[in-house]
Motif scaffolding. Structure first.
Motif: not given
Length: 165
Positions: A126-144
């Motif tokens: 698929k193509r690249l999806l962009f997110g609207r600006p928001g609070r920085p998430p925890a990257v470890t949650t994405w990795r998990r």
């Protein structure tokens, strides 16, 4: 691996501004046309109309792009066998679900001036999806949540205001 329902991305602004954006577009297009008419004294009304139409087309393209931006990404466990799905909600209201292993790359760009971040999410095929600006998430949650994805976090490239680069 059992994954609970986690909020991976939450945009600061989830609204779509239909009426105010249409009003702003009409006023700005009128001002652009008037500006062209006044600035170039020997011009005709077609150049002013072309300037107004060009602005309206640019604003429409931005609005279409903005409605496709992500405002929320969460991992949900809704399957009977306990498999997790990635639920992506766009600003226009469209919600899609994907397998977590379809996520190829997650890039979180932290703003170094204010406490916000931007999201770039690439799905397999698929193509690249962009997110609207928001609070920085925890990257470890994405990795998990997406173990096969290349998860990266970086600071924005611009410097602090008032400090020379």
């Amino acid at each position: 691996m059992a994954i609970s329902e986690d909020l991976l991305w939450d945009a600061a602004d989830k609204r779509t501004w239909s009426v105010s954006r249409l009003r702003r577009t009409a006023v700005t297009a009128g001002c652009a046309g008037l500006f062209v008419l006044v600035l170039w004294a020997y011009t005709d009304a077609t150049r002013a109309a072309c300037a107004a139409v060009a602005y309206v087309l640019a604003e429409t393209a931005y609005r279409v792009w903005d409605r496709r931006r992500l405002v929320e990404a969460r991992i949900v466990v809704g399957e009977p066998d306990g498999r997790a799905k990635l639920r992506l909600r766009q600003a226009g209201g469209r919600t899609t679900e994907h397998e977590p292993h379809q996520v190829v790359r997650v890039l979180v760009i932290r703003d170094n001036v204010v406490d916000s971040a931007k999201l770039r999410l690439r799905l397999r095929g698929k193509r690249l999806l962009f997110g609207r600006p928001g609070r920085p998430p925890a990257v470890t949650t994405w990795r998990r949540a997406c173990p096969r994805a290349h998860v990266q976090e970086r600071n924005a490239w611009w410097g602090m205001p008032g400090i020379p680069d």
